[in-house]
Design an enzyme around this catalytic site. Structure first.
Site, PDB file in Angstrom:
ATOM      1  N   LYS A 108      72.806  -0.053  55.349  1.00 18.41           N
ATOM      2  CA  LYS A 108      72.454  -0.220  56.764  1.00 18.41           C
ATOM      3  C   LYS A 108      72.595  -1.670  57.207  1.00 18.41           C
ATOM      4  CE  LYS A 108      68.468  -0.722  58.629  1.00 18.41           C
ATOM      5  NZ  LYS A 108      67.122  -0.714  59.139  1.00 18.41           N
ATOM      6  N   ASP A 127      70.129   3.817  61.062  1.00 21.67           N
ATOM      7  CA  ASP A 127      68.712   3.481  61.107  1.00 21.67           C
ATOM      8  C   ASP A 127      67.908   4.722  61.480  1.00 21.67           C
ATOM      9  OD1 ASP A 127      69.104   3.841  63.828  1.00 21.67           O
ATOM     10  OD2 ASP A 127      68.804   1.744  64.339  1.00 21.67           O
TER      11      ASP A 127
END
Length: 183
Positions: A108, A127
């Site tokens: 991420k 996310d």
């Protein structure tokens, strides 16, 4: 720039206000003084300045468990061992893997750096908000792994410019708006 990728390393489990405060503290403690328009400011520290800081000094800047991540990343960049800009020009998924060489950088965070700093407009950081969008609006894109889910949602979001779509989906979810099923 060093402040952006270090901001992403520091962002785990934090709200924007706290991240901003941490960046200001790092600048005040380790950055060079800069005079502008009759005022004195502190620039964000260079990787070399941060590499000279001890883990204890970084922890005193409220970095907590992130302190060794920042310390080691600064050392890698200051020594020229791994440079974020060297991800440029690589195929997208290879660029993401390259950035994961930095301590504390996972999929991420690497996607955030690729999208917001290195111009990889197809990057879609997975996310919590995007995972919610996938669960509620694009369940067929949930493939069980970050890599496979990333591929599927990028395709659903249009491929080459999927990062733009991600930004709008994030905005709508944060603002309470609806996400069209065919974003």
């Amino acid at each position: 720039s060093s402040d952006l990728w270090l901001s992403f390393i520091c962002s785990a489990q934090m709200r924007v206000g706290r991240i901003h405060g941490m960046q200001r503290t790092l600048a005040r403690e380790f950055g060079s003084e800069v005079a502008f328009d009759g005022q004195t400011y502190h620039a964000f520290p260079t990787p070399e300045q941060l590499a000279d800081a001890t883990e204890a000094e970084l922890r005193n800047c409220s970095l907590g468990y992130r302190a060794p991540y920042v310390e080691r990343t600064a050392e890698l960049v200051a020594n020229g061992e791994v440079l974020p800009e060297n991800a440029r020009g690589r195929e997208y998924e290879n660029a993401r893997e390259y950035l994961k060489q930095f301590m504390g950088v996972g999929d991420k965070v690497a996607d955030c750096v690729l999208l917001f700093s290195l111009g990889y407009l197809e990057a879609v950081p997975l996310d919590t908000w995007i995972q919610t969008a996938i669960a509620e609006h694009f369940p067929d894109c949930d493939r069980g792994s970050y890599t496979e889910t990333s591929r599927a949602i990028r395709q659903a979001f249009g491929g080459e410019y999927a990062g733009y779509v991600q930004t709008h989906v994030f905005h709508y979810l944060r603002g309470g708006g609806d996400v069209p099923d065919n974003a």
